[in-house]
Design an enzyme around this catalytic site. Structure first.
Site, PDB file in Angstrom:
ATOM      1  N   ARG A  14     -13.380  -9.196   1.217  1.00 42.51           N
ATOM      2  CA  ARG A  14     -11.962  -8.915   0.983  1.00 42.51           C
ATOM      3  C   ARG A  14     -11.142 -10.175   1.224  1.00 42.51           C
ATOM      4  NH1 ARG A  14     -10.244  -3.639   1.310  1.00 42.51           N
ATOM      5  NH2 ARG A  14      -8.378  -4.554   0.378  1.00 42.51           N
ATOM      6  N   ARG A  23       0.884  -1.190   0.000  1.00 41.62           N
ATOM      7  CA  ARG A  23       0.000   0.000   0.000  1.00 41.62           C
ATOM      8  C   ARG A  23       0.906   1.220   0.000  1.00 41.62           C
ATOM      9  NH1 ARG A  23      -5.396   1.133   3.496  1.00 41.62           N
ATOM     10  NH2 ARG A  23      -6.099  -0.266   1.851  1.00 41.62           N
ATOM     11  N   ASP A  40     -17.498   6.798  -1.170  1.00 37.35           N
ATOM     12  CA  ASP A  40     -16.212   6.648  -0.482  1.00 37.35           C
ATOM     13  C   ASP A  40     -15.916   7.987   0.190  1.00 37.35           C
ATOM     14  OD1 ASP A  40     -13.673   5.853   0.344  1.00 37.35           O
ATOM     15  OD2 ASP A  40     -12.753   6.044  -1.648  1.00 37.35           O
ATOM     16  N   HIS A  88      -7.474   0.793  -6.403  1.00 35.80           N
ATOM     17  CA  HIS A  88      -7.678  -0.084  -5.239  1.00 35.80           C
ATOM     18  C   HIS A  88      -8.315  -1.383  -5.750  1.00 35.80           C
ATOM     19  CE1 HIS A  88      -7.866  -1.350  -1.246  1.00 35.80           C
ATOM     20  NE2 HIS A  88      -8.782  -0.551  -0.736  1.00 35.80           N
ATOM     21  N   CYS A 107     -16.490   1.271   0.639  1.00 41.37           N
ATOM     22  CA  CYS A 107     -15.288   0.453   0.869  1.00 41.37           C
ATOM     23  C   CYS A 107     -14.840   0.491   2.321  1.00 41.37           C
ATOM     24  CB  CYS A 107     -14.167   0.912  -0.054  1.00 41.37           C
ATOM     25  SG  CYS A 107     -13.764   2.661   0.142  1.00 41.37           S
ATOM     26  N   GLN A 126     -10.029  -4.200  -3.409  1.00 34.79           N
ATOM     27  CA  GLN A 126     -11.332  -3.766  -2.886  1.00 34.79           C
ATOM     28  C   GLN A 126     -12.447  -4.051  -3.895  1.00 34.79           C
ATOM     29  OE1 GLN A 126     -12.287  -2.051   0.129  1.00 34.79           O
ATOM     30  NE2 GLN A 126     -14.294  -2.597  -0.702  1.00 34.79           N
TER      31      GLN A 126
HETATM   32  N1   CP Z   1     -11.315  -0.575   2.443  1.00 31.47           N
HETATM   33  C1   CP Z   1     -10.041  -0.611   2.827  1.00 31.47           C
HETATM   34  O1   CP Z   1      -9.097  -0.765   2.038  1.00 31.47           O
HETATM   35  O2   CP Z   1      -9.885  -0.532   4.178  1.00 31.47           O
HETATM   36  P1   CP Z   1      -8.500  -0.270   4.904  1.00 31.47           P
HETATM   37  O3   CP Z   1      -8.015   1.081   4.482  1.00 31.47           O
HETATM   38  O4   CP Z   1      -8.823  -0.330   6.387  1.00 31.47           O
HETATM   39  O5   CP Z   1      -7.519  -1.336   4.527  1.00 31.47           O
HETATM   40  N1  NVA Z   2     -10.167   6.479  -1.299  1.00 29.80           N
HETATM   41  C1  NVA Z   2      -9.777   6.012   0.022  1.00 29.80           C
HETATM   42  C2  NVA Z   2      -9.993   4.538   0.134  1.00 29.80           C
HETATM   43  C3  NVA Z   2      -9.734   3.966   1.507  1.00 29.80           C
HETATM   44  C4  NVA Z   2      -9.891   2.497   1.547  1.00 29.80           C
HETATM   45  C5  NVA Z   2      -8.329   6.390   0.283  1.00 29.80           C
HETATM   46  O1  NVA Z   2      -7.510   6.253  -0.635  1.00 29.80           O
HETATM   47  O2  NVA Z   2      -8.027   6.800   1.396  1.00 29.80           O
END
Ligand code: CP
Ligand code: NVA
Length: 337
Positions: free
Chosen positions: A313, A123, A245, A151, A285, A154
């Site tokens: 997930r 990430r 989101d 993502h 999400c 997700q």
């Molecule tokens: N939806 C999602 O990716 O959650 P986290 O940021 O907690 O991993």
């Molecule tokens: N769009 C959000 C998604 C979190 C899972 C972010 O990038 O923070």
């Protein structure tokens, strides 16, 4: 949970489609591979009731999966760790002090890890960093656990969630209300491949970026249409699902105040949900900011499938790991589209 024990799945390797070395983008799967992934995840979900006797319980025995998170996470980190462990593999938790690209070059980190582990779940901020990382290590599988642009893990889980509700997704309409961000971009690709119409409603200046629109459009099958709106009511009219989101993604914290103002009319509330198709589901999400992009009423309503998305997930990431780690490990990646 009082499970009736399901019959074990037939031997998995024969059932796995060919996939690329890495999963950095939804577009690393073609439509057939995505459908296979969803099928496999659905079976893995049933098989989980078998515990240690599940056909995949030892599928990653002797394999190591490293995890590197440069942004916070609850769901992605936990579900990947549980997934690797339930597949019989080992998790190597890397600390953010690896400092990708600043303590040593990204390509050097990748070439070190390649000597020790089979896969790495990352990430980070830059999508290009993921591409560079994956290119530098031709024997290492790299999985995008969220970047500023995409993502994909997700969205695979979200597709499984919709499939569980509706059976086939083809011909359905999904409305995404809010920022044209990483989640919206990956969603656009998946919807295009699966024949789902996607309506994205965003304020001026926050629409899906042009390249994301072009990529999704180029993937479209079965007449799937991607349409951009500025009015959320127009976008949700006739939708089978309404997805939102956060207005402020990780890394954009300095813009939070401005974004709260800009997105104020893009809240998913009961009034907006009432404009969608009767029985429409609500998706997010997570993490959710109740009172901002969604009201507590909608979040807690019977339309909300947010915890199904979170559960899925786990099952989908098991499927992704199995597909990648049983795929062409030592072969160079195909060119990216
Ligand atoms: N939806 C999602 O990716 O959650 P986290 O940021 O907690 O991993
Ligand atoms: N769009 C959000 C998604 C979190 C899972 C972010 O990038 O923070």
């Amino acid at each position: 949970m009082t499970p009736s024990r399901p019959a074990p799945t037939p031997a998995l390797p024969e059932r796995l489609p060919t996939v690329r070395k890495d999963f950095l983008s939804l577009a690393d799967f073609d439509a057939v591979t995505l459908e296979h992934c969803l099928e496999l995840a659905a079976q893995i979900k049933v098989d989980r009731l078998l515990g240690h006797e599940a056909p995949t319980a030892h599928a990653l025995a002797g394999r190591h999966v490293a995890m590197l998170f440069e942004k916070p996470s609850l769901r992605t980190r936990t579900t990947f760790e549980v997934a690797v462990r339930e597949l019989g593999g080992n998790v190597v938790g890397l600390q953010p002090d690896v400092a990708l690209g600043s303590r040593e070059p990204v390509a050097d980190v990748a070439r070190n890890l390649e000597r020790w582990v089979d896969a790495v779940v990352i990430r980070t901020f830059s999508q290009q960093l993921l591409v560079d990382f994956a290119t530098a290590a031709p024997r290492l599988h790299v999985i995008n656990a969220l970047s500023d642009e995409e993502h994909p893990c997700q969205i695979v889980a979200d597709c499984l969630t919709m499939r569980e509700r509706w059976g086939t997704l083809r011909g359905r309409t999904l409305a995404f209300v809010g920022d044209g961000n990483n989640v919206a971009s990956s969603l656009a690709q998946a919807c295009a491949m699966l024949g789902v119409n996607l309506h994205v409603a965003s304020p001026e200046g926050y629409h899906l970026p042009g390249p994301a629109v072009q990529r999704a459009t180029s993937l479209a099958r079965h007449g799937a249409r991607l349409r951009l709106f500025t009015d959320p009511v127009d976008a949700v009219a006739g939708a089978d699902a309404v997805y939102t989101d956060t207005w402020t993604s990780m890394g954009q914290e300095a813009e939070a105040e401005t974004r709260r103002r800009v997105f104020a009319l893009y809240q998913v509330n009961e009034e907006l949900m009432s404009q969608a198709k009767p029985g429409a589901i609500f998706m997010h999400c997570l993490p959710a900011h109740k009172g901002e992009e969604v009201t507590a009423e909608v979040f807690e309503s019977s339309a909300s499938v947010v915890f199904d998305e979170a559960e899925n997930r786990l099952h989908c990431q098991k499927a992704i790991l199995l597909m990648l780690l049983n795929g062409p490990a030592a072969e160079p990646s195909l060119p990216r589209v």
